[in-house]
Design a protein around this motif. Structure first.
Motif, PDB file in Angstrom:
ATOM      1  N   TYR A  75       0.840  -1.205   0.000  1.00 24.57           N
ATOM      2  CA  TYR A  75       0.000   0.000   0.000  1.00 24.57           C
ATOM      3  C   TYR A  75       0.873   1.252   0.000  1.00 24.57           C
ATOM      4  O   TYR A  75       0.621   2.208  -0.751  1.00 24.57           O
ATOM      5  N   HIS A  76       1.911   1.260   0.835  1.00 24.14           N
ATOM      6  CA  HIS A  76       2.810   2.415   0.919  1.00 24.14           C
ATOM      7  C   HIS A  76       3.512   2.657  -0.410  1.00 24.14           C
ATOM      8  O   HIS A  76       3.700   3.825  -0.821  1.00 24.14           O
ATOM      9  N   ALA A  77       3.883   1.583  -1.102  1.00 22.89           N
ATOM     10  CA  ALA A  77       4.502   1.723  -2.429  1.00 22.89           C
ATOM     11  C   ALA A  77       3.547   2.434  -3.381  1.00 22.89           C
ATOM     12  O   ALA A  77       3.970   3.225  -4.236  1.00 22.89           O
ATOM     13  N   GLY A  78       2.252   2.176  -3.222  1.00 21.00           N
ATOM     14  CA  GLY A  78       1.248   2.863  -4.034  1.00 21.00           C
ATOM     15  C   GLY A  78       1.195   4.351  -3.736  1.00 21.00           C
ATOM     16  O   GLY A  78       1.117   5.180  -4.654  1.00 21.00           O
ATOM     17  N   THR A  79       1.258   4.709  -2.456  1.00 19.95           N
ATOM     18  CA  THR A  79       1.222   6.133  -2.106  1.00 19.95           C
ATOM     19  C   THR A  79       2.445   6.859  -2.654  1.00 19.95           C
ATOM     20  O   THR A  79       2.363   8.023  -3.049  1.00 19.95           O
ATOM     21  N   LEU A  80       3.590   6.183  -2.692  1.00 17.59           N
ATOM     22  CA  LEU A  80       4.805   6.784  -3.246  1.00 17.59           C
ATOM     23  C   LEU A  80       4.724   6.916  -4.766  1.00 17.59           C
ATOM     24  O   LEU A  80       5.193   7.892  -5.351  1.00 17.59           O
ATOM     25  N   ALA A  81       4.113   5.912  -5.398  1.00 14.17           N
ATOM     26  CA  ALA A  81       4.015   5.916  -6.865  1.00 14.17           C
ATOM     27  C   ALA A  81       3.099   7.021  -7.374  1.00 14.17           C
ATOM     28  O   ALA A  81       3.270   7.509  -8.500  1.00 14.17           O
ATOM     29  N   ALA A  82       2.135   7.423  -6.565  1.00 16.95           N
ATOM     30  CA  ALA A  82       1.123   8.391  -7.012  1.00 16.95           C
ATOM     31  C   ALA A  82       1.745   9.668  -7.576  1.00 16.95           C
ATOM     32  O   ALA A  82       1.284  10.194  -8.593  1.00 16.95           O
ATOM     33  N   SER A  83       2.809  10.159  -6.939  1.00 15.10           N
ATOM     34  CA  SER A  83       3.420  11.419  -7.381  1.00 15.10           C
ATOM     35  C   SER A  83       4.241  11.248  -8.657  1.00 15.10           C
ATOM     36  O   SER A  83       4.611  12.238  -9.298  1.00 15.10           O
ATOM     37  N   ARG A  84       4.529  10.007  -9.036  1.00 18.46           N
ATOM     38  CA  ARG A  84       5.351   9.751 -10.233  1.00 18.46           C
ATOM     39  C   ARG A  84       4.489   9.466 -11.462  1.00 18.46           C
ATOM     40  O   ARG A  84       5.002   9.406 -12.579  1.00 18.46           O
ATOM     41  N   LEU A  85       3.207   9.311 -11.245  1.00 21.76           N
ATOM     42  CA  LEU A  85       2.299   8.974 -12.343  1.00 21.76           C
ATOM     43  C   LEU A  85       1.651  10.230 -12.920  1.00 21.76           C
ATOM     44  O   LEU A  85       1.451  11.218 -12.220  1.00 21.76           O
ATOM     45  N   THR A  86       1.302  10.136 -14.197  1.00 20.81           N
ATOM     46  CA  THR A  86       0.638  11.250 -14.876  1.00 20.81           C
ATOM     47  C   THR A  86      -0.848  10.950 -15.007  1.00 20.81           C
ATOM     48  O   THR A  86      -1.241  10.018 -15.715  1.00 20.81           O
TER      49      THR A  86
END
Length: 200
Positions: A75-86
């Motif tokens: 889940y935490h990996a998802g929260t980190l990925a959010a800022s890298r996605l367009t």
């Protein structure tokens, strides 16, 4: 209560990228892909390409990198990925409009459900339900089938079977969402910022 359902794929639909690489990077670092080399070679010898090839690679990476990882880490990996996605602003606007009009919004993804939940929570995306691939994180194996193609539509149908559904609208990308787009009452094919009606 009668409802209208709007289903959105996630990768390459609500966001422009395929987000899965960011999950493996967060868990295993930038060289995560080297674990898939044996699966790639095997698929080449078997002349397995496209969907079967991609599924084989993903299953290998799940078993190698997600085994023994906690759900909270995914889940935490998802929260980190959010800022890298367009965010695909055209499709996201449709989702926000659907929520405002009281439609039932479902996100259906081939990526691990818990990971995408982290992304959507970080992006503050309102929805009724997230349907995704379920992974046994003790073993790294996919539980059942990957939530893609026919299996995705079966999972959606099961989820809404107890509801009084008037119509289902769907948004997804080719080729993995074409089966879903053929089943819904009104389907829309997404290719980057372009959104067009699919089918007759």
């Amino acid at each position: 209560m009668k409802i209208d359902v709007v289903v959105f794929d996630f990768d390459e639909t609500l966001v422009l990228e395929n987000s899965l690489g960011y999950l493996f990077q967060a868990i295993a670092g930038k060289t995560y892909w080297t674990a898939a080399i044996p699966a790639i070679i095997k698929s080449m010898f078997r002349l397995e390409f496209s969907y079967r090839f991609r599924l084989s690679v993903k299953q290998t990476l799940y078993k190698k990198h997600l085994k023994g990882v906690s759900e909270s880490s995914i889940y935490h990996a998802g929260t980190l990925a959010a800022s890298r996605l367009t965010v695909n602003s055209n499709v996201m606007q449709v989702l926000k409009s659907a929520n405002k009009r009281g439609k039932t919004v479902v996100i259906a993804t081939a990526s691990p459900r818990i990971y995408v939940t982290g992304i959507l929570d970080e992006l503050k995306v309102n929805r009724f339900k997230i349907i995704g691939t379920e992974v046994d994180f003790e073993t790294g194996f996919i539980l059942g089938e990957e939530c893609s193609r026919e299996a995705k539509w079966l999972a959606i149908s099961k989820e809404v079977s107890s509801l009084e559904v008037v119509s289902i609208m769907g948004y997804g990308n080719a080729p993995d969402d074409l089966f879903m787009l053929k089943q819904v009452d009104q389907g829309f094919l997404v290719k980057g910022a372009l959104v067009c009606q699919y089918g007759p």
